[in-house]
Design an enzyme around this catalytic site. Structure first.
Site, PDB file in Angstrom:
ATOM      1  N   HIS A  46       0.781  -1.317  -0.052  1.00 39.84           N
ATOM      2  CA  HIS A  46      -0.128   0.124   0.039  1.00 39.84           C
ATOM      3  C   HIS A  46       0.901   1.380   0.284  1.00 39.84           C
ATOM      4  O   HIS A  46       2.178   1.183   0.462  1.00 39.84           O
ATOM      5  CB  HIS A  46      -0.921  -0.097   1.439  1.00 39.84           C
ATOM      6  CG  HIS A  46      -1.941  -0.886   1.212  1.00 39.84           C
ATOM      7  ND1 HIS A  46      -2.982  -1.065   2.073  1.00 39.84           N
ATOM      8  CD2 HIS A  46      -2.306  -1.954   0.120  1.00 39.84           C
ATOM      9  CE1 HIS A  46      -4.132  -2.024   1.783  1.00 39.84           C
ATOM     10  NE2 HIS A  46      -3.409  -2.765   0.501  1.00 39.84           N
ATOM     11  N   GLU A  75       1.044   3.735   1.751  1.00 40.74           N
ATOM     12  CA  GLU A  75       1.652   4.389   3.321  1.00 40.74           C
ATOM     13  C   GLU A  75       2.947   3.331   3.568  1.00 40.74           C
ATOM     14  O   GLU A  75       4.022   3.981   4.206  1.00 40.74           O
ATOM     15  CB  GLU A  75       0.484   3.926   4.470  1.00 40.74           C
ATOM     16  CG  GLU A  75      -0.638   4.991   4.185  1.00 40.74           C
ATOM     17  CD  GLU A  75      -1.719   3.916   3.596  1.00 40.74           C
ATOM     18  OE1 GLU A  75      -3.008   4.148   4.175  1.00 40.74           O
ATOM     19  OE2 GLU A  75      -1.520   3.364   2.539  1.00 40.74           O
ATOM     20  N   CYS A 119      -2.326  -0.908   7.405  1.00 39.23           N
ATOM     21  CA  CYS A 119      -1.163   0.145   7.422  1.00 39.23           C
ATOM     22  C   CYS A 119      -1.412   1.026   8.686  1.00 39.23           C
ATOM     23  O   CYS A 119      -0.373   1.401   9.060  1.00 39.23           O
ATOM     24  CB  CYS A 119      -1.526   0.990   6.430  1.00 39.23           C
ATOM     25  SG  CYS A 119      -1.312   0.466   4.710  1.00 39.23           S
ATOM     26  N   ARG A 158     -10.602   2.590 -21.993  1.00 40.24           N
ATOM     27  CA  ARG A 158     -10.761   1.274 -22.045  1.00 40.24           C
ATOM     28  C   ARG A 158      -9.764   0.856 -20.840  1.00 40.24           C
ATOM     29  O   ARG A 158      -9.960  -0.269 -20.171  1.00 40.24           O
ATOM     30  CB  ARG A 158     -10.405   0.519 -23.238  1.00 40.24           C
ATOM     31  CG  ARG A 158     -11.684   0.769 -24.350  1.00 40.24           C
ATOM     32  CD  ARG A 158     -11.224  -0.074 -25.611  1.00 40.24           C
ATOM     33  NE  ARG A 158     -12.229  -0.001 -26.769  1.00 40.24           N
ATOM     34  CZ  ARG A 158     -12.161  -0.692 -27.846  1.00 40.24           C
ATOM     35  NH1 ARG A 158     -11.221  -1.287 -28.197  1.00 40.24           N
ATOM     36  NH2 ARG A 158     -13.268  -0.252 -28.854  1.00 40.24           N
ATOM     37  N   ARG A 213      -5.327  -0.769 -27.042  1.00 43.69           N
ATOM     38  CA  ARG A 213      -4.256  -0.462 -27.880  1.00 43.69           C
ATOM     39  C   ARG A 213      -3.403   0.784 -27.491  1.00 43.69           C
ATOM     40  O   ARG A 213      -3.984   1.943 -27.980  1.00 43.69           O
ATOM     41  CB  ARG A 213      -4.371  -0.628 -29.112  1.00 43.69           C
ATOM     42  CG  ARG A 213      -5.048  -2.057 -29.476  1.00 43.69           C
ATOM     43  CD  ARG A 213      -5.115  -2.398 -31.001  1.00 43.69           C
ATOM     44  NE  ARG A 213      -6.107  -1.546 -31.933  1.00 43.69           N
ATOM     45  CZ  ARG A 213      -7.555  -2.136 -31.771  1.00 43.69           C
ATOM     46  NH1 ARG A 213      -8.089  -3.209 -30.745  1.00 43.69           N
ATOM     47  NH2 ARG A 213      -8.514  -1.275 -32.122  1.00 43.69           N
ATOM     48  N   GLU A 244     -19.642   0.359 -24.755  1.00 44.30           N
ATOM     49  CA  GLU A 244     -19.583   1.123 -25.884  1.00 44.30           C
ATOM     50  C   GLU A 244     -20.888   0.295 -26.846  1.00 44.30           C
ATOM     51  O   GLU A 244     -20.791  -0.499 -27.449  1.00 44.30           O
ATOM     52  CB  GLU A 244     -18.405   0.790 -26.758  1.00 44.30           C
ATOM     53  CG  GLU A 244     -17.314   1.390 -25.984  1.00 44.30           C
ATOM     54  CD  GLU A 244     -16.047   1.313 -26.750  1.00 44.30           C
ATOM     55  OE1 GLU A 244     -16.012   0.846 -28.044  1.00 44.30           O
ATOM     56  OE2 GLU A 244     -14.639   1.680 -26.227  1.00 44.30           O
ATOM     57  N   GLY A 250     -24.829   0.139 -28.825  1.00 47.11           N
ATOM     58  CA  GLY A 250     -25.429   0.555 -29.875  1.00 47.11           C
ATOM     59  C   GLY A 250     -26.839   1.033 -29.425  1.00 47.11           C
ATOM     60  O   GLY A 250     -27.060   1.037 -28.218  1.00 47.11           O
TER      61      GLY A 250
END
Length: 382
Positions: free
Chosen positions: A56, A58, A90, A191, A214, A312, A314
């Site tokens: 983590h 910390e 932590c 993405r 990509r 994404e 339609g």
């Protein structure tokens, strides 16, 4: 707190938020966290949580500070953890290193642990302050907060549309984009920072997309290839082709389909599973239509520790997500075109607002890329 101390605390908390953001997209199902150890006005250690299972923020900052941490202040973008997960709490390390003051942006939103870390620190003589840039901290970790408090993933709808709300043309064999190359790069970044992407089977059949992220930067690309990433396909009849490109790119192919099976569909399921797909059977929605039950789908996603989804969509999926209020953020990539109505597909053509005149949005964010602009909105509660 005097103004000078307030200014100092705000400065270092803002730096923890910047540190935390460096790991955007890679800490799921954990939050992004940054930490800075300060003594006599100087930074003696800093760090951020890079990935689930790694130290983590910390711990990284304290190790850098070493023995100098005794009597210092640690600034953290989120309440230090007080429970055992893949790593120890932590708060124990903060005590052991001799930290005298903890300043955090906000409490942990997890109802099982919220405030317990602060209580432990105060009970052990460590000064605690929090609530500095809390709204910024909440927005930074909006995905984690939604997931941990509701048991559902954070859902972003992203659409590329023309100036008159069209997303493409029907019956065009060749794949084409209305977005520029530069704006597509930003879409791939969106993405990257999500756990998954969601599309309908119709999109896979018509466009044969790869559905991966990509990225040109080699270091980020390598990190993506080591990241848990799901390509979610809503496929009522298991109709996507076995040779779809989604099976050739990084990530798990997760297909949701209807529970009704015949012999042909059963055989297709077996063949898709041989390709590596994970198939989940769900019920239809309650309207009598052949649309899958979105609430059940998102619940399953959360159980699989998918904390964020980039849809994404339609027209039909967009209409369902909007109409059933299964979205947390809306991103429009506005492109510099106007399509004629003939054979053009309108994003809003099937949208049903259920007897409402309009939907309201707020907190506009914008990003200009060439002649295009990305507009980000959040739905406004009514």
């Amino acid at each position: 707190m005097n103004n000078k101390n307030k200014d100092i605390d705000e400065y270092f908390i803002s730096q923890t938020l910047n540190l935390a953001k460096k790991a955007e997209g890679f800490t799921s199902p954990n939050p992004m966290v940054g930490a800075i150890v300060v003594k006599d006005g100087l930074v003696i250690g800093d760090g951020y949580h890079e990935k689930a299972g790694l130290p983590h923020a910390e711990i990284t900052a304290l190790k850098k500070a070493g023995s100098r941490a005794k009597g210092a202040t640690i600034y953290v973008s989120l309440e230090p953890c007080s429970h055992f997960g893949k790593t120890p709490p932590c708060i124990y390390a903060i005590k052991e290193y001799g930290i005298k003051r903890v300043v955090a942006a906000m409490k942990d939103p997890n109802p099982l642990v919220s405030g317990k870390g602060f209580d432990y620190l105060q009970n052990n003589g460590i000064e605690v302050a929090y609530g500095i840039f809390e709204n910024k901290a909440k927005k930074l970790n909006e995905v984690f907060f939604k997931y941990i408090t509701s048991g559902f993933p954070f859902i972003t709808i992203k659409e590329a549309i023309t100036l008159n709300g069209k997303i493409g043309y029907r019956n065009i064999k060749e794949k084409s984009y209305i977005s520029s190359k530069k704006s597509l790069e930003y879409t791939h970044y969106l993405r990257l920072i999500n756990d998954s992407i969601m599309v309908s089977a119709k999109t896979v059949i018509s466009d044969d997309p790869m559905l991966d992220a990509r990225i040109n930067d080699r270091n980020i690309k390598d990190k993506f290839l080591n990241k848990r990433y799901a390509k979610i396909i809503l496929d009522t009849d298991l109709s996507i082709p076995l040779r779809s490109k989604v099976f050739e790119t990084h990530g798990t192919v997760l297909i949701f389909t209807a529970k009704d099976y015949n012999n042909e569909k059963s055989k297709k399921k077996m063949l898709l599973e041989e390709k590596g797909a994970i198939i989940k059977d769900v019920y239809y929605n309650s309207k009598g239509e052949r649309f899958l039950n979105l609430k059940e789908i998102f619940k399953v996603c959360a159980e699989l520790k998918i904390t964020s989804i980039l849809a994404e969509a339609g027209p039909n999926l967009f209409s369902s997500l909007i109409g059933e209020k299964f979205y947390d953020k809306l991103i429009f990539n506005i492109t510099p075109y106007i399509f004629g109505n003939k054979d053009a597909v309108g994003l809003f053509e099937t949208l049903d607002l259920k007897n409402k005149n309009m939907l309201k949005f707020y907190d506009l964010g914008s990003k200009k890329i060439g002649n295009e602009i990305f507009l980000t909105y959040y739905p406004k509660d009514e």
